[in-house]
Motif scaffolding. Sequence first.
Motif, PDB file in Angstrom:
ATOM      1  N   VAL A  85      37.232 125.476  50.768  1.00  0.00           N
ATOM      2  CA  VAL A  85      37.410 126.038  52.102  1.00  0.00           C
ATOM      3  C   VAL A  85      36.634 127.354  52.146  1.00  0.00           C
ATOM      4  N   SER A  86      35.571 127.388  52.974  1.00  0.00           N
ATOM      5  CA  SER A  86      34.634 128.512  52.972  1.00  0.00           C
ATOM      6  C   SER A  86      35.013 129.556  54.011  1.00  0.00           C
ATOM      7  N   ASN A  87      34.643 130.789  53.691  1.00  0.00           N
ATOM      8  CA  ASN A  87      34.772 131.906  54.644  1.00  0.00           C
ATOM      9  C   ASN A  87      33.493 132.725  54.603  1.00  0.00           C
ATOM     10  N   ASP A  88      32.352 132.027  54.334  1.00  0.00           N
ATOM     11  CA  ASP A  88      31.070 132.708  54.179  1.00  0.00           C
ATOM     12  C   ASP A  88      30.492 133.109  55.527  1.00  0.00           C
ATOM     13  N   ARG A  89      29.480 133.992  55.457  1.00  0.00           N
ATOM     14  CA  ARG A  89      28.824 134.477  56.661  1.00  0.00           C
ATOM     15  C   ARG A  89      28.045 133.366  57.341  1.00  0.00           C
ATOM     16  N   LEU A  90      27.412 132.469  56.565  1.00  0.00           N
ATOM     17  CA  LEU A  90      26.654 131.356  57.121  1.00  0.00           C
ATOM     18  C   LEU A  90      27.029 130.092  56.346  1.00  0.00           C
ATOM     19  N   VAL A  91      27.392 129.020  57.077  1.00  0.00           N
ATOM     20  CA  VAL A  91      27.880 127.789  56.439  1.00  0.00           C
ATOM     21  C   VAL A  91      27.144 126.598  57.055  1.00  0.00           C
ATOM     22  N   LEU A  92      26.646 125.719  56.186  1.00  0.00           N
ATOM     23  CA  LEU A  92      26.074 124.429  56.636  1.00  0.00           C
ATOM     24  C   LEU A  92      27.130 123.349  56.433  1.00  0.00           C
ATOM     25  N   GLN A  93      27.455 122.621  57.505  1.00  0.00           N
ATOM     26  CA  GLN A  93      28.500 121.608  57.455  1.00  0.00           C
ATOM     27  C   GLN A  93      27.922 120.208  57.691  1.00  0.00           C
ATOM     28  N   VAL A  94      28.536 119.228  56.960  1.00  0.00           N
ATOM     29  CA  VAL A  94      28.205 117.801  57.083  1.00  0.00           C
ATOM     30  C   VAL A  94      29.500 117.061  57.401  1.00  0.00           C
ATOM     31  N   PRO A  95      29.468 115.990  58.242  1.00  0.00           N
ATOM     32  CA  PRO A  95      30.706 115.237  58.518  1.00  0.00           C
ATOM     33  C   PRO A  95      31.357 114.738  57.232  1.00  0.00           C
ATOM     34  N   ALA A  96      32.684 114.915  57.164  1.00  0.00           N
ATOM     35  CA  ALA A  96      33.442 114.518  55.970  1.00  0.00           C
ATOM     36  C   ALA A  96      33.818 113.039  56.068  1.00  0.00           C
ATOM     37  N   ARG A  97      32.848 112.203  55.954  1.00  0.00           N
ATOM     38  CA  ARG A  97      33.058 110.752  55.973  1.00  0.00           C
ATOM     39  C   ARG A  97      31.954 110.090  55.171  1.00  0.00           C
ATOM     40  N   ALA A  98      32.097 108.800  54.971  1.00  0.00           N
ATOM     41  CA  ALA A  98      31.055 108.060  54.268  1.00  0.00           C
ATOM     42  C   ALA A  98      29.846 107.932  55.178  1.00  0.00           C
ATOM     43  N   LEU A  99      28.682 108.278  54.676  1.00  0.00           N
ATOM     44  CA  LEU A  99      27.440 108.212  55.442  1.00  0.00           C
ATOM     45  C   LEU A  99      26.708 106.935  55.054  1.00  0.00           C
ATOM     46  N   GLY A 102      21.550 103.678  58.294  1.00  0.00           N
ATOM     47  CA  GLY A 102      21.463 103.220  59.669  1.00  0.00           C
ATOM     48  C   GLY A 102      22.285 104.053  60.628  1.00  0.00           C
ATOM     49  N   ASP A 103      23.207 104.887  60.109  1.00  0.00           N
ATOM     50  CA  ASP A 103      24.023 105.733  60.974  1.00  0.00           C
ATOM     51  C   ASP A 103      23.207 106.924  61.495  1.00  0.00           C
ATOM     52  N   THR A 104      23.827 107.677  62.374  1.00  0.00           N
ATOM     53  CA  THR A 104      23.289 108.953  62.851  1.00  0.00           C
ATOM     54  C   THR A 104      24.217 110.064  62.402  1.00  0.00           C
ATOM     55  N   VAL A 105      23.686 111.102  61.787  1.00  0.00           N
ATOM     56  CA  VAL A 105      24.498 112.200  61.299  1.00  0.00           C
ATOM     57  C   VAL A 105      23.896 113.514  61.786  1.00  0.00           C
ATOM     58  N   THR A 106      24.760 114.488  62.084  1.00  0.00           N
ATOM     59  CA  THR A 106      24.335 115.805  62.553  1.00  0.00           C
ATOM     60  C   THR A 106      24.797 116.866  61.566  1.00  0.00           C
ATOM     61  N   LEU A 107      23.874 117.695  61.094  1.00  0.00           N
ATOM     62  CA  LEU A 107      24.174 118.837  60.234  1.00  0.00           C
ATOM     63  C   LEU A 107      24.178 120.079  61.124  1.00  0.00           C
ATOM     64  N   LEU A 138      20.838 119.910  63.121  1.00  0.00           N
ATOM     65  CA  LEU A 138      19.767 119.009  62.690  1.00  0.00           C
ATOM     66  C   LEU A 138      20.305 117.594  62.692  1.00  0.00           C
ATOM     67  N   SER A 139      19.625 116.685  63.408  1.00  0.00           N
ATOM     68  CA  SER A 139      20.062 115.286  63.500  1.00  0.00           C
ATOM     69  C   SER A 139      19.201 114.425  62.587  1.00  0.00           C
ATOM     70  N   LEU A 140      19.851 113.598  61.810  1.00  0.00           N
ATOM     71  CA  LEU A 140      19.173 112.623  60.944  1.00  0.00           C
ATOM     72  C   LEU A 140      19.504 111.235  61.485  1.00  0.00           C
ATOM     73  N   SER A 141      18.520 110.563  62.064  1.00  0.00           N
ATOM     74  CA  SER A 141      18.772 109.252  62.673  1.00  0.00           C
ATOM     75  C   SER A 141      17.479 108.429  62.674  1.00  0.00           C
ATOM     76  N   PRO A 142      17.574 107.192  62.220  1.00  0.00           N
ATOM     77  CA  PRO A 142      18.732 106.626  61.491  1.00  0.00           C
ATOM     78  C   PRO A 142      18.703 107.056  60.035  1.00  0.00           C
ATOM     79  N   LEU A 143      19.853 107.109  59.446  1.00  0.00           N
ATOM     80  CA  LEU A 143      19.930 107.499  58.038  1.00  0.00           C
ATOM     81  C   LEU A 143      19.270 106.462  57.143  1.00  0.00           C
ATOM     82  N   ARG A 144      18.557 106.956  56.151  1.00  0.00           N
ATOM     83  CA  ARG A 144      17.953 106.118  55.123  1.00  0.00           C
ATOM     84  C   ARG A 144      18.377 106.650  53.757  1.00  0.00           C
TER      85      ARG A 144
END
Length: 455
Positions: A85-99, A102-107, A138-144
């Motif tokens: 669990v972060s409390n940093d000044r700048l944080v990069l987040q990824v959806p907490a699910r199986a990627l 062929g899916d679309t994911v947003t960072l 940042l959007s990654l679509s479709p995922l490879r």
Amino acid sequence: MAGKVALLLWGAQTTQLLVEPPWTPPVLWDRVTLTCQGSGTAGAITWYKDGQRWWEEGPDQFRVTESGTYQCDRPGTGRSPPVNVSNDRLVLQVPARALLEGDTVTLRCRGWQDKPVTWVSFYREEKQLQRFRDGTELSLSPLRLHHSGRYRCRGGVHSEVSGRWKESESAPVSVTVRGVPLSGVSVSVQPPGAQVALGDRLVLSCAVATGTGPLSFSWHRGDSWALLGTGPHLELRHVGDNDSGHYQCRASNGDSVAESVPLNVTVLVPVANATISPGALAQPVSTGDPVTLRCSVQVGSAPVTFTWLRNGTEVARGPLLELGDVHVGHSGTYQCLATNQLGQDGHRVFRALSPELALTVTPRRHWDTAVAAGVAGSLLFLVLLVGVIVGWHWWNRLASRKHQERAPPEPLAPPEDGEVLYTHVTRTKRTQGPTRPAPPQDTQVTYAELPGPHG
């Protein structure tokens, strides 16, 4: 809730930490809730923070109030993977699910307490991917699969202390792209129908309806898992009679494995060694004798067609040739021709011709016919004669018996000279009135002396 379900399904049968809201890493200002789940024995949960025992006999779920790395331990399933669990000044987040591929994911790149962030740059490993002056996602679509790796972001964050924009960099976050689970694995065959003639070429192909790669294939036959090939195609250049069987393809993408339904392949064998039975006939065969010939082959895949030839000319079809009561016209040389059609086009004809069988039919001689007729006539005459004799004797006995019953007694013969004839005469006196038993009367015996020859 969808994020929780996805994370639990992709986890092994061990203790898991579910995060709400479902982002990795979670940030403290999002009022994060952690839930400890597992399939082990229910009981008190032990919580760990930054590697140290932090809360014994704790609840299944609690709200985080301090940043740090958390774990939980359930009796029977062990300790969960860590969640930071972060409390940093700048944080990069990824959806907490199986990627999945062929899916679309947003960072998303977020500043502390959602403070504004300017000129954000995204990196994968050490390579810059994209720079935004205003955007933070940042959007990654479709995922490879090649999208897997370690990502981070860099941007300008406003400082409340100095009042200036200060460049900050997030901690790296791992992104793992998994292949879509495989399903619908099937096998096709050339030639169609999975029937191939001995010595022909056979090609089997494996296809996957759903699922992503990279895919690997393996081929097996029957109950044996001996490896026959490792590509999407299996080629048998010259099939043998032992290549018949059930073929199966197994496909894998590293995350899942699927198998096809077994395909039955039949290797068809050409006909060979046609024979006629009986192989020899009694010589000579006489007119009127019944004759039946049978044709068979030693090997050959069905359907097999049998053709009968006499002196090279077709006379009948079928495995049996029934001539019935033969006559002189049946004489000749007989052969059986066995054929079957095989091959990829179904029009290749294989033939097997039996050895020749000579049949000679001779007419029965007149003497033989006369003797046979004489013997039959003699037997019939003897039967009739015996019947007449038995009937005559029976009739005579019956007539004699009836005559004796009806004829009167024969008179006595005249006595010889000097013979005395005694006659016993009984007289009975009849009385008037009711019939009653008569008293015995005197019995008179008369002696009569017959004169002799002289007197």
